[in-house]
Design a protein around this motif. Sequence first.
Motif, short mmCIF file in Angstrom:
data_model
loop_
_atom_site.label_atom_id
_atom_site.label_comp_id
_atom_site.label_asym_id
_atom_site.label_seq_id
_atom_site.Cartn_x
_atom_site.Cartn_y
_atom_site.Cartn_z
N ALA A 60 35.44 118.24 107.21
CA ALA A 60 34.42 118.95 107.76
C ALA A 60 34.58 119.11 109.43
O ALA A 60 33.13 121.09 109.13
N GLU A 61 35.25 119.49 109.71
CA GLU A 61 35.34 120.83 110.46
C GLU A 61 35.61 122.24 109.62
O GLU A 61 34.90 123.18 110.91
N SER A 62 35.91 122.31 108.77
CA SER A 62 35.90 124.09 107.77
C SER A 62 34.01 123.96 107.80
O SER A 62 34.08 125.50 107.69
N LEU A 63 33.49 122.98 107.02
CA LEU A 63 32.21 123.58 107.12
C LEU A 63 31.64 123.54 108.24
O LEU A 63 30.66 124.36 108.10
N VAL A 64 31.84 122.93 108.97
CA VAL A 64 31.08 123.10 110.56
C VAL A 64 31.03 124.75 110.82
O VAL A 64 30.17 125.34 111.10
N LEU A 65 32.74 124.47 111.17
CA LEU A 65 32.88 126.40 111.59
C LEU A 65 32.26 126.97 110.76
O LEU A 65 31.82 127.95 111.15
N ASP A 66 32.56 127.42 109.51
CA ASP A 66 31.55 127.88 108.08
C ASP A 66 30.40 128.10 108.98
O ASP A 66 29.58 129.67 108.71
N ALA A 67 29.24 127.56 108.24
CA ALA A 67 27.79 127.51 108.88
C ALA A 67 27.99 128.06 110.48
O ALA A 67 26.77 128.59 110.66
N ALA A 68 28.73 127.97 111.46
CA ALA A 68 28.61 128.41 112.68
C ALA A 68 28.51 129.25 113.02
O ALA A 68 28.21 130.47 113.30
N GLY A 69 29.93 129.98 112.30
CA GLY A 69 30.28 131.68 111.82
C GLY A 69 28.63 132.56 110.93
O GLY A 69 28.07 133.38 111.64
N MET A 70 28.28 131.78 109.88
CA MET A 70 27.08 132.36 109.14
C MET A 70 25.94 132.24 110.25
O MET A 70 25.21 133.50 110.12
N ALA A 71 25.34 131.19 111.20
CA ALA A 71 24.70 131.14 112.36
C ALA A 71 24.71 132.31 113.43
O ALA A 71 24.03 132.24 114.29
N ARG A 72 25.87 132.33 113.41
CA ARG A 72 26.72 132.96 114.92
C ARG A 72 26.30 131.85 116.13
O ARG A 72 25.80 131.94 117.24
N ALA A 73 26.64 130.67 116.19
CA ALA A 73 26.50 129.79 116.51
C ALA A 73 27.76 129.18 116.88
O ALA A 73 28.49 129.19 116.86
N ARG A 74 27.49 128.48 118.52
CA ARG A 74 28.84 127.59 119.35
C ARG A 74 28.48 126.52 118.25
O ARG A 74 27.96 125.77 118.96
N PRO A 75 30.02 125.75 117.30
CA PRO A 75 29.35 124.38 116.94
C PRO A 75 29.85 123.60 117.62
O PRO A 75 30.76 123.77 119.06
N VAL A 76 29.60 122.11 117.48
CA VAL A 76 29.00 120.81 118.27
C VAL A 76 29.83 120.06 118.30
O VAL A 76 29.83 119.74 116.95
#
Length: 178
Positions: free
Chosen positions: A21-37
């Motif tokens: 799950a962490e890897s999925l959220v980090l990937d999404a955050a990287g694509m969006a250039r956003a800090r994951p929560v």
Amino acid sequence: MPHPLRTLILGGARSGKSRHAESLVLDAAGMARARPVYLATFRPWSDAPDAEMDERLRLHQERRGDAWTTVEAPVGLPRALEDHAGAPVLVDCLTLWLTNLLLDEADLDAAFGALDRALAARAAPVVLVANEVGLGLVPETPLGRRFRDQAGFLNQRVAAVCDRVVFIAAGLPLQLKG
């Protein structure tokens, strides 16, 4: 390729759910250039020291490092999801959230409804982690059976609204939906 808006990660204890799950959220955050929560639902159940649980928490925190914004949401999960609707979010985990609700004798229908509404309002990806507890023995206590049953109902409810559902076994993802 855009990430699914809502993803549920299911599995047993130590199956690799959180890491996936962490890897999925980090990937999404990287694509969006956003800090994951990271919405953490753990709450100590007593004042007694629990070295084993403390170690689990330490390992989770160490693995996340400083890249995440961590928000404690032991019962206020729907509100925390609403407060971070525009950020990629990891919920770890629904099973602990349910435990807290049961121990607080909360209105589960109201809590599950609030979660439904918060998930429907998402504008950014959310990955929810939950334990699959229905594959084992029938619990011997009424509270244990209620917990197992409610966890199954909650997982079904969340899976129905998720775009992707993944079951993790031995660290290997098996996509069930999406």
